[in-house]
Motif scaffolding. Structure first.
Motif, short mmCIF file in Angstrom:
data_model
loop_
_atom_site.label_atom_id
_atom_site.label_comp_id
_atom_site.label_asym_id
_atom_site.label_seq_id
_atom_site.Cartn_x
_atom_site.Cartn_y
_atom_site.Cartn_z
N LEU A 97 45.23 43.56 49.00
CA LEU A 97 45.34 44.97 48.95
C LEU A 97 44.51 45.88 49.66
CD1 LEU A 97 46.42 45.24 45.13
CD2 LEU A 97 48.21 45.56 47.08
N LYS A 98 43.15 45.40 49.59
CA LYS A 98 42.22 46.20 50.42
C LYS A 98 42.81 45.86 51.90
CE LYS A 98 38.23 44.59 51.10
NZ LYS A 98 36.70 44.13 51.18
N GLY A 99 43.07 44.80 52.31
CA GLY A 99 43.35 44.70 53.60
C GLY A 99 44.57 45.43 54.04
N LEU A 100 45.51 45.51 52.94
CA LEU A 100 46.63 46.62 53.18
C LEU A 100 46.49 47.94 53.09
CD1 LEU A 100 49.16 44.30 50.98
CD2 LEU A 100 49.50 45.02 53.40
N GLY A 101 45.02 48.30 53.02
CA GLY A 101 44.62 49.76 52.82
C GLY A 101 45.09 50.38 51.66
N ARG A 102 45.58 49.59 50.80
CA ARG A 102 45.76 50.24 49.26
C ARG A 102 44.61 50.14 48.31
NH1 ARG A 102 51.45 47.01 48.92
NH2 ARG A 102 52.30 47.80 50.90
N LEU A 103 43.39 50.82 48.64
CA LEU A 103 42.05 50.86 48.10
C LEU A 103 42.11 50.92 46.75
CD1 LEU A 103 39.40 49.80 48.90
CD2 LEU A 103 38.71 52.09 49.21
N GLU A 104 43.00 52.03 46.08
CA GLU A 104 43.00 52.14 44.70
C GLU A 104 43.62 51.07 43.92
OE1 GLU A 104 44.71 55.83 43.70
OE2 GLU A 104 43.20 57.17 44.77
N ARG A 105 44.43 50.48 44.40
CA ARG A 105 45.26 49.44 43.93
C ARG A 105 44.33 48.36 43.89
NH1 ARG A 105 51.05 48.24 45.83
NH2 ARG A 105 50.92 46.67 44.16
N ALA A 106 43.65 48.06 44.86
CA ALA A 106 42.80 46.79 45.13
C ALA A 106 41.89 47.00 44.13
CB ALA A 106 41.97 46.83 46.53
N LEU A 107 40.95 47.98 43.71
CA LEU A 107 40.10 48.17 42.71
C LEU A 107 40.63 47.94 41.35
CD1 LEU A 107 38.60 51.72 44.14
CD2 LEU A 107 37.39 49.39 44.00
N ALA A 141 43.75 34.98 40.86
CA ALA A 141 44.86 35.68 41.59
C ALA A 141 44.67 37.23 41.67
CB ALA A 141 46.18 35.32 40.74
N TRP A 142 44.17 37.75 40.42
CA TRP A 142 44.06 39.18 40.54
C TRP A 142 43.06 39.71 41.52
CZ3 TRP A 142 46.96 42.66 38.66
CH2 TRP A 142 47.77 42.71 37.62
N SER A 143 41.70 38.69 41.55
CA SER A 143 40.49 39.17 42.64
C SER A 143 41.38 38.85 43.80
CB SER A 143 39.74 37.99 42.38
OG SER A 143 38.32 38.48 42.98
N ALA A 150 42.96 45.91 40.77
CA ALA A 150 43.06 44.49 40.58
C ALA A 150 41.71 43.92 40.32
CB ALA A 150 43.75 43.83 41.95
N TYR A 151 40.81 44.12 40.92
CA TYR A 151 39.55 43.68 40.71
C TYR A 151 39.14 43.60 39.17
CZ TYR A 151 38.66 43.47 45.84
OH TYR A 151 39.03 43.21 47.16
N ARG A 152 39.57 45.22 38.58
CA ARG A 152 39.26 45.22 37.12
C ARG A 152 39.96 44.53 36.24
NH1 ARG A 152 38.97 51.23 39.57
NH2 ARG A 152 36.87 51.45 39.47
N SER A 153 41.23 44.38 36.72
CA SER A 153 42.01 43.23 36.01
C SER A 153 41.41 41.98 35.89
CB SER A 153 43.49 43.33 36.43
OG SER A 153 44.07 44.52 36.33
N ALA A 154 40.90 41.39 37.12
CA ALA A 154 40.31 39.88 37.03
C ALA A 154 39.15 40.08 36.13
CB ALA A 154 40.14 39.79 38.55
N LEU A 155 38.46 40.96 36.09
CA LEU A 155 37.24 41.09 35.23
C LEU A 155 37.55 41.51 33.69
CD1 LEU A 155 34.76 43.09 37.48
CD2 LEU A 155 34.60 40.88 36.98
N THR A 156 38.61 42.02 33.58
CA THR A 156 39.44 42.10 32.02
C THR A 156 39.58 40.71 31.58
OG1 THR A 156 40.08 44.33 32.30
CG2 THR A 156 41.13 43.01 30.60
N HIS A 157 40.14 39.80 32.44
CA HIS A 157 40.61 38.49 32.07
C HIS A 157 39.53 37.49 31.88
CE1 HIS A 157 44.68 39.66 31.46
NE2 HIS A 157 44.59 40.25 32.67
N ARG A 180 33.45 40.49 40.57
CA ARG A 180 32.41 41.93 40.34
C ARG A 180 31.81 42.23 41.84
NH1 ARG A 180 31.48 43.62 35.66
NH2 ARG A 180 31.79 41.66 34.44
N SER A 181 31.30 41.15 42.60
CA SER A 181 30.97 41.39 43.93
C SER A 181 32.23 42.19 44.72
CB SER A 181 30.61 40.06 44.68
OG SER A 181 29.37 39.74 44.03
N ASN A 182 33.40 41.42 44.59
CA ASN A 182 34.40 42.15 45.47
C ASN A 182 34.78 43.70 45.13
OD1 ASN A 182 35.05 39.79 46.69
ND2 ASN A 182 36.59 39.19 45.42
#
Length: 657
Positions: free
Chosen positions: A220-230, A212-214, A232-239, A247-249
């Motif tokens: 979020l990337k599609g919404l143009g919120r790139l910082e929040r997208a990055l 869900a985080w990924s 979210a990906y890091r949260s996915a990898l934390t868990h 990681r590819s995303n």
């Protein structure tokens, strides 16, 4: 209560231990019962179920068959079929499920498992019918509704999938998986704000839900919120640190952000390879023979063999491969199949769907096909199969077409580029050896849609219209600032942006707000969402000049604009993703007029084109023919150079010890 240490546990007591997760004690209890009662069918059955749940399906099948030899019960046949299905023993599983249905035709679980079997056998119509039967027998059957929704997504019916996921949520509101599935379906329908909300609900119920985080990051990337997208990906990898796609995303998203550099892309790709590249690199398989006259067997691997830039750029290459030089195989990882898929399949010498096939099994298939050169067309884009390449199924492995940076994978031998996207001196940012084709590294397949080039719109008396048909993630703050400067220098102009994300009203308003901070009034912006390709191409007849974004420039959109007679003003980027359009324009001999060195030059070049309408109209009227007769559309010549590259790579591999 009697436990497994009691000399006489009952089946009920053993089952209680089983359902409580005390599996070691439960197995001991089942075995004690069977020592006492060797023909206790329930104990044999439940012991088989337990072993299958632990992953030992062979033992589970044997124990359940023993139960069936004593007596028949629909549950026995059902669980036998489920274990056989887990081992992909499809015919035997079908027999077990049919036996269960004969004994209990109205049992929802049996129809559910039949749906799973049909889905595994790539029989979507039968699978949908079985899931719907299960749901009719058990209204609110959340697992069946989720599987039905996922299958409907695979066959391209996202609206029906949304309904299935919503019904699953109504039945089980706290099911995080259902909310995540709903988010994915809503994103596919370009309802991005709702998709982000669905993922957020999923994460409320399960904060460590990495998928869900990924997926939220993608939305979020599609919404143009790139910082929040990055983030979210890091949260996915934390868990879930062992999550290659997340990681590819993350790596993919970095190409959109100006603060990341080529050195950052290399470091991130190397980290992916270390964490997700499936262990130390395997040695390349030995070259199978030394017959220099035989055709090379080249396999192309992609998730995008359909109406996608990869499909568009690959089609004419597949059609023009010299069969005496290359036998081309497609390894298709895409669930969505359309008219482009069918044309690609027809052009290939062999076609292998690998959706749902594990990396090791896919690698074995590639080895059995005797592939000499395996070509990855995805890189770190969505649904890639890079872990498959880590298994080294071919002697030579190559990255081309679908990505714009290093994979970081030690087992990827080469990357195909050109001197414009990967200038001399930048090889240090790639783990692969670089092979530069003599012209552009891409070959454009002209659209099959017959859409004529229209006259220059501004000559019709209307306002000057600049156009940008890029996905929302490319319209970064630096892009907004650049386009706002351009609009400020051309007060008579307006900007039309068009992409699937602009179906969402929240996306439209956010972009208006961004431009407003630069003094651009909302009435100078027009925004449109997705449309069929013929209509999309026709939209170019409403714009005078196309604008490329930064730092991730236009690629396919640039080629399509040029096909429709619309010149594209492009900023020469600091990364491959910012130079794809530059490669096209250099190849066409238009770089001096359309490729800008810096933002001032970008604005000046746009203003110069608008300031000379007759010259712009002349450029427009001849662009399609220029493109059609250029190396960008000369598929036979391009394919010969690609084949020569493959042969040279192959010969170099043969010379290695």
């Amino acid at each position: 209560m009697t436990d497994s240490r009691s000399p006489r546990p009952s089946v009920t007591q053993a089952l209680t231990l089983h359902t409580d997760g005390r599996t070691t004690e439960a197995e001991a209890a089942y075995r004690q019962i069977l020592d006492r009662e060797p023909r206790n069918a329930d104990a044999w059955h439940l012991l088989g179920v337990l072993r299958s749940e632990q992953g030992d399906h062979d033992s589970g099948i044997a124990f359940i068959r023993t139960a069936l030899s004593i007596q028949e019960a629909p549950e026995y046949h059902l669980n036998l079929g489920s274990s056989l299905l887990a081992l992909e023993r499809m015919e035997e599983a079908m027999g077990a499920f049919m036996a269960a249905l004969r004994l209990s035709p109205d049992k929802a679980d049996i129809h559910f498992q039949m749906g799973n079997l049909f889905r595994a056998r790539r029989l979507p119509n039968e699978s949908v019918a079985a899931y719907r039967k299960a749901i009719a027998l058990r209204p609110g059957f959340a697992e069946a509704l989720n599987n039905l929704g996922s299958l409907l997504m695979e066959v391209g019916d996202a609206e029906a999938a949304v309904a299935a996921f919503a019904e699953a949520i109504q039945s089980d509101p706290a099911n995080a998986g259902s909310h995540c599935n709903l988010g994915y379906a809503l994103d596919t329908l370009n309802r991005l704000g709702e998709a982000a909300a669905a993922y957020s609900v999923a994460l409320t119920f399960q904060p460590d839900f990495a998928l869900a985080w990924s997926n939220l990051g993608n939305t979020l990337k599609g919404l143009g919120r790139l910082e929040r997208a990055l983030a979210a990906y890091r949260s996915a990898l934390t868990h879930r640190p062992d999550f290659p796609m997340a990681r590819s995303n993350l790596l993919m998203a970095q190409h959109y952000a100006p603060e990341f550099t080529n050195a950052d892309f290399l470091a991130a790709a190397r980290e992916w390879a270390i964490r997700d590249g499936d262990g130390p690199p395997l040695a390349a398989p030995a070259v199978r023979d030394t017959d220099e006259a035989r055709p090379l067997r080249v396999g192309y691997v992609s998730s995008d063999f359909n109406s996608h830039p990869v499909g568009y750029f690959l089609e004419n290459v597949l059609k023009t491969h010299d069969r005496s030089a290359v036998t081309a195989f497609g390894y298709a990882n895409n669930s969505r199949i359309d008219h482009v898929t069918e044309r690609l399949r027809a052009a290939a010498g062999g076609w292998r769907p690998i959706v749902g096939i594990g990396d090791e099994a896919a690698a074995d298939l590639i080895r059995q096909d005797g592939i000499d050169i395996l070509v990855d067309l995805s890189g770190h884009t969505g649904n890639n199969r890079l872990p498959l390449f880590a298994r080294r199924p071919a002697p030579v492995q190559v990255s081309w077409l679908g990505y714009f940076g290093t994979t970081g994978l030690p087992g990827m031998d080469w990357i195909i580029a050109d001197r414009h996207v990967l200038p001399p001196g930048e090889e240090r940012y790639f783990t692969e050896k670089v092979w530069r084709l003599p012209g552009s590294y891409l070959c454009f397949t002209p659209p099959t849609e017959e859409v004529a080039v229209g006259p220059l719109p501004m000559l019709g008396g209307g306002p000057v219209t600049l156009g940008a048909f890029h996905n929302r993630a490319k319209i970064t703050p630096s892009t907004v600032a650049l386009w706002a400067r351009t609009l400020a220098a051309l007060p008579q102009a307006r900007l039309l942006v068009k992409s699937r994300e602009f179906n969402d009203s929240g996306v439209r308003q956010a972009l208006r707000d961004q431009f407003a901070t630069h003094g651009i009034a909302p009435n100078r912006l027009r925004m449109e969402g997705w449309s069929p390709r013929a209509e999309y191409l026709g939209s170019h007849n409403r714009i005078d000049i196309a604008l490329s974004p930064t730092p991730f420039g236009g690629g396919t959109t640039t080629a399509e604009s040029l096909w429709m007679g619309v010149p594209v003003v492009t900023l020469r980027g600091d990364r491959w993703a910012g130079r794809i359009g530059v490669s096209f324009l250099e190849t066409l001999g238009l770089a001096d007029r359309l490729v800008a060195a810096d933002p001032d030059d970008y604005v000046a070049k746009t203003a110069a084109l608008i300031g000379d309408p007759s010259a712009l109209a002349g450029l427009r009227s001849g662009l399609r023919e220029t493109l059609l007769h250029s190396p960008l559309c000369d598929a036979p010549a391009f394919t010969r150079s690609l084949e020569e590259a493959f042969r040279s790579m192959w010969n170099a591999r043969k010379r290695e010890p």
